[in-house]
Design a protein around this motif. Structure first.
Motif, PDB file in Angstrom:
ATOM      1  N   ASN A 191       0.832  -1.195  -0.121  1.00 41.37           N
ATOM      2  CA  ASN A 191       0.147   0.207  -0.286  1.00 41.37           C
ATOM      3  C   ASN A 191       0.763   1.042   0.067  1.00 41.37           C
ATOM      4  N   ARG A 192       1.989   1.623   0.539  1.00 37.52           N
ATOM      5  CA  ARG A 192       2.753   2.587   0.714  1.00 37.52           C
ATOM      6  C   ARG A 192       3.365   2.735  -0.707  1.00 37.52           C
ATOM      7  N   GLY A 193       4.106   1.264  -1.371  1.00 32.70           N
ATOM      8  CA  GLY A 193       4.579   1.251  -2.546  1.00 32.70           C
ATOM      9  C   GLY A 193       3.457   1.730  -3.435  1.00 32.70           C
ATOM     10  N   LYS A 194       2.383   1.189  -3.219  1.00 33.72           N
ATOM     11  CA  LYS A 194       1.851   1.959  -4.659  1.00 33.72           C
ATOM     12  C   LYS A 194       0.898   3.358  -4.336  1.00 33.72           C
ATOM     13  N   ALA A 195       0.797   4.293  -2.980  1.00 34.28           N
ATOM     14  CA  ALA A 195       0.233   5.274  -2.847  1.00 34.28           C
ATOM     15  C   ALA A 195       1.532   5.630  -3.591  1.00 34.28           C
ATOM     16  N   ASN A 196       3.429   5.698  -4.061  1.00 34.04           N
ATOM     17  CA  ASN A 196       4.008   6.136  -4.074  1.00 34.04           C
ATOM     18  C   ASN A 196       3.827   6.613  -5.306  1.00 34.04           C
ATOM     19  N   MET A 197       3.674   5.085  -6.509  1.00 33.94           N
ATOM     20  CA  MET A 197       4.188   4.329  -7.398  1.00 33.94           C
ATOM     21  C   MET A 197       2.418   5.760  -8.212  1.00 33.94           C
ATOM     22  N   MET A 198       1.333   5.970  -7.556  1.00 33.12           N
ATOM     23  CA  MET A 198       0.652   6.518  -7.951  1.00 33.12           C
ATOM     24  C   MET A 198       0.969   8.020  -8.491  1.00 33.12           C
ATOM     25  N   LYS A 199       2.161   8.444  -7.669  1.00 35.83           N
ATOM     26  CA  LYS A 199       2.311   9.893  -7.507  1.00 35.83           C
ATOM     27  C   LYS A 199       3.221  10.187  -8.624  1.00 35.83           C
ATOM     28  N   TYR A 200       4.264   9.154  -8.644  1.00 39.27           N
ATOM     29  CA  TYR A 200       4.336   9.436  -9.724  1.00 39.27           C
ATOM     30  C   TYR A 200       4.201   9.697 -10.936  1.00 39.27           C
ATOM     31  N   TYR A 201       3.246   8.224 -11.253  1.00 42.63           N
ATOM     32  CA  TYR A 201       2.312   8.219 -12.695  1.00 42.63           C
ATOM     33  C   TYR A 201       1.552   9.870 -12.843  1.00 42.63           C
ATOM     34  N   ASP A 202       1.069   9.839 -11.899  1.00 42.36           N
ATOM     35  CA  ASP A 202       0.365  11.229 -11.960  1.00 42.36           C
ATOM     36  C   ASP A 202       1.317  12.588 -12.234  1.00 42.36           C
ATOM     37  N   THR A 203       2.335  12.363 -11.798  1.00 44.32           N
ATOM     38  CA  THR A 203       3.479  14.074 -12.228  1.00 44.32           C
ATOM     39  C   THR A 203       4.171  13.459 -13.157  1.00 44.32           C
ATOM     40  N   GLN A 204       4.398  12.143 -14.358  1.00 40.63           N
ATOM     41  CA  GLN A 204       5.107  12.323 -15.205  1.00 40.63           C
ATOM     42  C   GLN A 204       4.474  11.675 -16.719  1.00 40.63           C
ATOM     43  N   TYR A 205       3.210  11.313 -15.915  1.00 39.34           N
ATOM     44  CA  TYR A 205       2.515  10.943 -17.338  1.00 39.34           C
ATOM     45  C   TYR A 205       2.583  11.444 -18.485  1.00 39.34           C
ATOM     46  N   ASN A 206       3.172  12.502 -18.753  1.00 39.96           N
ATOM     47  CA  ASN A 206       3.420  13.730 -19.844  1.00 39.96           C
ATOM     48  C   ASN A 206       4.465  13.627 -20.133  1.00 39.96           C
ATOM     49  N   ASN A 207       5.644  13.960 -19.279  1.00 40.84           N
ATOM     50  CA  ASN A 207       7.256  12.943 -20.374  1.00 40.84           C
ATOM     51  C   ASN A 207       6.590  12.165 -20.560  1.00 40.84           C
ATOM     52  N   ILE A 208       6.411  10.451 -20.040  1.00 40.70           N
ATOM     53  CA  ILE A 208       5.922   9.516 -20.402  1.00 40.70           C
ATOM     54  C   ILE A 208       5.387   9.513 -21.911  1.00 40.70           C
ATOM     55  N   ILE A 209       4.219  10.292 -22.307  1.00 40.68           N
ATOM     56  CA  ILE A 209       3.759  10.716 -23.534  1.00 40.68           C
ATOM     57  C   ILE A 209       5.075  11.089 -24.603  1.00 40.68           C
ATOM     58  N   LYS A 210       5.774  11.577 -24.498  1.00 42.74           N
ATOM     59  CA  LYS A 210       6.536  12.834 -24.734  1.00 42.74           C
ATOM     60  C   LYS A 210       7.257  11.705 -25.590  1.00 42.74           C
ATOM     61  N   GLU A 211       8.074  11.044 -24.629  1.00 40.24           N
ATOM     62  CA  GLU A 211       8.925   9.899 -24.888  1.00 40.24           C
ATOM     63  C   GLU A 211       8.530   8.840 -26.137  1.00 40.24           C
ATOM     64  N   ALA A 212       7.209   8.552 -25.559  1.00 36.50           N
ATOM     65  CA  ALA A 212       6.405   7.783 -26.771  1.00 36.50           C
ATOM     66  C   ALA A 212       6.008   8.806 -28.353  1.00 36.50           C
ATOM     67  N   LYS A 213       5.900   9.849 -27.858  1.00 33.88           N
ATOM     68  CA  LYS A 213       5.436  10.249 -29.650  1.00 33.88           C
ATOM     69  C   LYS A 213       6.785  10.503 -29.793  1.00 33.88           C
ATOM     70  N   ARG A 214       8.173  10.922 -29.608  1.00 31.06           N
ATOM     71  CA  ARG A 214       9.255  10.406 -29.779  1.00 31.06           C
ATOM     72  C   ARG A 214      10.106   9.275 -30.228  1.00 31.06           C
ATOM     73  N   LEU A 215       9.228   7.998 -30.135  1.00 30.60           N
ATOM     74  CA  LEU A 215       9.341   6.871 -30.833  1.00 30.60           C
ATOM     75  C   LEU A 215       8.679   6.721 -32.061  1.00 30.60           C
ATOM     76  N   GLU A 216       7.709   7.454 -31.634  1.00 34.32           N
ATOM     77  CA  GLU A 216       6.888   7.262 -32.765  1.00 34.32           C
ATOM     78  C   GLU A 216       7.101   7.923 -34.146  1.00 34.32           C
ATOM     79  N   ALA A 217       7.963   9.185 -33.489  1.00 33.34           N
ATOM     80  CA  ALA A 217       8.187  10.025 -35.416  1.00 33.34           C
ATOM     81  C   ALA A 217       9.570   8.921 -35.932  1.00 33.34           C
ATOM     82  N   GLN A 218       9.743   8.143 -35.183  1.00 35.40           N
ATOM     83  CA  GLN A 218      11.217   7.301 -35.437  1.00 35.40           C
ATOM     84  C   GLN A 218      10.472   5.727 -35.715  1.00 35.40           C
ATOM     85  N   GLN A 219       9.224   6.020 -36.075  1.00 30.20           N
ATOM     86  CA  GLN A 219       8.196   4.728 -37.305  1.00 30.20           C
ATOM     87  C   GLN A 219       8.461   3.021 -35.830  1.00 30.20           C
TER      88      GLN A 219
END
Length: 310
Positions: free
Chosen positions: A145-173
């Motif tokens: 439960n402690r771990g999940k709380a920390n994990m949620m904070k990570y994804y709530d704050t970093q999802y834009n960066n993750i999607i940005k990296e995915a778009k970089r990879l998409e540009a390279q097909q």
């Protein structure tokens, strides 16, 4: 219009499911170098026990791209042999469980339990001990439960960066790598809906690329020799083309031409489209995740150094 409708239906169903069930978070199950001295069969049972423990506490190890790990350190507290027949090997083990972020090397906490294993030999003793790990143990549940709380904070704050990296990879097909990135974001996090929507777009692009390859390959085979056997091979290849692929109509037309030219009824038909749109989209998001998972498993490192945890 149809694709937009399907995406809207998917997002609505995902939103409902988020409120209807517990949030499932991605985790990687790792066993470090400590376990090289533990028999392979016992390590397998331990890994299965950790996976079960994770699943029953709202975690999934299906996502290969996650900075978060669940692992355990094992200490042999005592070992003895009891006279038989048969002779019984008895292990008393101290198990320290960890959840941590491997990127920042941040430890979320630990849980400690002791296990006893009795068996006819070292392997069975270890196996019986590891099978005694309980997913309902209070210390373990508190750690997760402690771990999940920390994990949620990570994804709530970093999802834009993750999607940005995915778009970089998409540009390279690199669509599979991009899918692995974007679909690691839990649906229940702030970026979950955006990630799922973008993931379907990536899946469609990858689908079109793969299916166009199949069509072009079928055309090349047919151009090399137009007989009954070749026709069957070509139609079998065309039958793999997804009804939602951009080249589906062209593939259907080409199959009809192949059948007409060989003047024979070939018992291979293109797949029919699904009728239930919501069910279709559940299938397609699962397929998209499968693509990312398969790619990620192929990239995963074989060894992990977790000495920094202790």
């Amino acid at each position: 219009m149809k694709i937009k409708y399907m995406l809207s239906s998917l997002l609505l169903s995902l939103t409902v499911s988020v409120h209807a069930q517990e949030c499932v978070m991605p985790i990687s199950i790792e066993l470090d170098e400590d376990f090289t001295n533990v028999p392979a069969a016992a390590r397998t049972v331990l890994y299965q026990s950790l996976s079960r423990m994770a699943t029953e506490n709202g975690l999934t190890s299906e996502s290969p791209l996650t900075p978060f790990i669940l692992t355990v350190h094992c200490d042999v507290l005592d070992k003895s042999n009891h006279p038989g027949p048969p002779i019984q090997t008895v292990y008393n083990l101290g198990m320290t469980f960890y959840m941590a972020d491997t990127y920042t090397q941040k430890k979320f906490g630990t849980a400690y339990i002791t296990l006893n294993g009795v068996g006819t030999g070292e392997v069975k003793s270890y196996i019986n001990a590891f099978r005694g790990i309980s997913a309902g143990n209070a210390e373990i549940k508190n750690l997760i439960n402690r771990g999940k709380a920390n994990m949620m904070k990570y994804y709530d704050t970093q999802y834009n960066n993750i999607i940005k990296e995915a778009k970089r990879l998409e540009a390279q097909q690199q669509y599979e790598a991009a899918l692995m990135q974007v679909l690691s974001i839990p649906v229940c996090s702030k970026g979950g809906e955006a990630a799922s929507k973008y993931g379907l777009q990536l899946y469609t692009k990858n689908l079109n690329r793969v299916n166009l390859y199949l069509l072009n390959r079928a055309k090349a085979i047919w151009a090399a020799g137009q007989d009954q056997m070749t026709a069957e091979e070509v139609c079998a290849m065309l039958a793999q083309i997804d009804p939602e692929a951009a080249c589906y109509k062209e593939a259907t037309k080409f199959m009809a031409e192949v059948k007409k030219q060989v003047r024979s009824d070939i018992d291979l038909e293109m797949r029919q489209k699904y009728n239930d749109q919501i069910k279709l989209e559940h299938e397609r998001i699962s397929a998209a995740r499968a693509v990312g998972v398969a790619y990620g498993r192929g990239q995963k490192a074989q060894t992990t150094n977790l000495m920094w945890l202790r």
